[in-house]
Design a protein around this motif. Sequence first.
Motif, PDB file in Angstrom:
ATOM      1  N   LEU A   1      39.876  41.754  48.748  1.00 57.86           N
ATOM      2  CA  LEU A   1      40.835  42.450  49.612  1.00 57.86           C
ATOM      3  C   LEU A   1      41.287  41.532  50.746  1.00 57.86           C
ATOM      4  O   LEU A   1      42.490  41.463  51.062  1.00 57.86           O
ATOM      5  N   LEU A   2      40.339  40.817  51.350  1.00 63.55           N
ATOM      6  CA  LEU A   2      40.677  39.904  52.445  1.00 63.55           C
ATOM      7  C   LEU A   2      41.642  38.817  51.979  1.00 63.55           C
ATOM      8  O   LEU A   2      42.666  38.546  52.632  1.00 63.55           O
ATOM      9  N   LEU A   3      41.347  38.196  50.842  1.00 61.00           N
ATOM     10  CA  LEU A   3      42.220  37.144  50.309  1.00 61.00           C
ATOM     11  C   LEU A   3      43.596  37.702  49.928  1.00 61.00           C
ATOM     12  O   LEU A   3      44.619  37.037  50.128  1.00 61.00           O
ATOM     13  N   THR A   4      43.614  38.907  49.395  1.00 62.20           N
ATOM     14  CA  THR A   4      44.887  39.519  49.007  1.00 62.20           C
ATOM     15  C   THR A   4      45.761  39.778  50.228  1.00 62.20           C
ATOM     16  O   THR A   4      46.969  39.515  50.208  1.00 62.20           O
ATOM     17  N   LEU A   5      45.157  40.266  51.298  1.00 57.47           N
ATOM     18  CA  LEU A   5      45.917  40.531  52.520  1.00 57.47           C
ATOM     19  C   LEU A   5      46.396  39.234  53.167  1.00 57.47           C
ATOM     20  O   LEU A   5      47.474  39.200  53.779  1.00 57.47           O
ATOM     21  N   ILE A   6      45.600  38.174  53.042  1.00 53.91           N
ATOM     22  CA  ILE A   6      45.996  36.882  53.629  1.00 53.91           C
ATOM     23  C   ILE A   6      47.098  36.225  52.797  1.00 53.91           C
ATOM     24  O   ILE A   6      48.116  35.771  53.332  1.00 53.91           O
TER      25      ILE A   6
END
Length: 482
Positions: free
Chosen positions: A164-169
Motif C-alpha cells: 500500500l505504501l509503495l502504491t501510494l508513493i
Amino acid sequence: MSSWISRIPNSPSLWYVFLRYITYAIQFINSILLANYLGVYGFGIYGFILLLQQYLSYTNLGINESLNTDFALKKHSRFLPPLIWDCAWSINLLLILLVFLAGIVLLVCWPGMFQKYEYSSYALLLLGANAFMNANKLYITFYKLYGRMQKINFQQFMPNALLLLLTLICQERITVVTIVWALLIGNIIPFIWFRIGLPLRFHFRLHRIITLRLLKRGVSLLLYNLSFYFILVAASSIVSIFYTVEELGAYSFSNTLSNAVIMAGGAFLFIFYPKMIYKLGLKDKAEVQAFLKRIRYIYILCIDLVALLSVLLIPFLVYIAPDYETTVNIFKILIIARIIMNATSGYATLLVATRQEPVLIVYGILAIAIIIVSGCCIGFLHLGIENIAWSVVIASLCYTYLVVRKGILHFSPASVYGILKEIFDKGNLLALFCICLSILINNAFVIPFIGILLFLYLNKTRLKETFLSVMEIIRNKNSLNF
C-alpha cells in the motif's frame, strides 16, 4: 459491565481478528488502487503473478498443515512435540531449497517461459518471495499452536502495508516488478522476527518415522486443501490459457476481491482450527456433535453475512474502478459459490480430525474435473468469462453436497432433503435468489439489498444469540487454549 469490558483488550482472539480485518481492508484497498494504476493489462499480469504464487505455495507439500494437525493432537505428549517441530522445520527447509533451485534451472533452460505474462522480468524475485513465504507459513502454524498471535498479526500486516505504501508513493509509476519486490521484502522482515523468541528451538534432524508421517499426512492434507482451493485456482488457470491478458485482469480483479471476502470470513476459523481439530478428534460422538453444532450455528451465519454484505460494495467499486464495470456480475457469481461452500465448515474439519482426508480429496478432484471440462469447453467456444464463474458455482455445489453428506453420515443416516437443508436452511436461499435475479437484470444494489434484509429478518434470533456467543469467546482469554 465495566469488568466485562476491561477484559476485552486482553483477549488474543479479539486483537488477532481486529488486526486481521485491518489487513483485509488494506488488501482490499490495494486491489482497487492497483486496478486503477496498472490498468486492465497490467492487472492481468498481476493476476498471473498471484496465480503463480498460489501454485508455488503448494510446493511445501502441506508440511505446515501436517504440523498443525499432528502437533495439536500430540501437544500434551512430553517428547513428541519437539521432535515433530524439528522434523517439520527440516523438511520445509529442504523443500524450499529444492524449489528455488528447480525454478532457476527452468528459467535458464526456457528463458521464454510464460512470455505472454513477462515472467522473466520478475521470476527470481518471485522465487525468492516464495521461499520466505513458505518458511513463514511453518512459523505461523507453530506460533498459532501456542496461541501467540502478535507475530502472526505482524506477518499478515507487513506485506500488504508495504505494498500500500509503495502504491501510494509510485501511483501510476508502479510496475509488477515493484509489486514483487514489496512481496519479497514484506516476507523477509517477518521471517527475521519469527526466528526471535521461538517457543521451541529448532534442530536439523529427520527422524524416519516422524518424517514419513509428516510427509504422508502433509501430502494428504495438501491434496485436501488443494482440492478445496483449486476449485478457484483451476478457474483462473482456464482464463489465463484461453483468454487475453486483459480478460484475465478483469477476472482476477473479481477473484481477488472475492478471495479477500473468503479470508475475512475465515479469520476466526484460522485461530481456532487447532482447538477444533482437538475437539472433533474426541471419541465421544455426542460431545463432538454438540461442539460441531455450536461451531456451525455461530460460524456459518457470520461468514454468510460477511459474503452477502460484500455485494453491497459493488456500486462503490464501479465508481472507483469504472474500467472494471464488466466484472460486477463475475464478483456476484463467485460470492454465490462462496456462500454455498460455507456450508462445508465444520464438517470438513471433522473429516480431517477423523483422518478421512482421502474422501475429501476424491470430492475435490471431482469438483476440479467439473471446472476443467466445462472451462475448456467454454474456452474453446469463446464464450464470456462469466460462464467460467458459473462453472465454479456448479463445482462448489457438487463439492459441498458430498462433504455435508459425509459429515452427516458420521452421526446418522442422511437424506437429500436433510443435506440441502444443511446447505440452504439459513435464510441464504432467498438472498442467493435475489443475487441471481440482480445478475439477470443487471441491478447492482437494490435487489441484493432486499435479499440481505430478508436474510437478516429470517435470522434475527440467531444473530442475537451469535452476537452473545462471539462476545463470550472474545472476552475469554483462554479461548485459544485446549
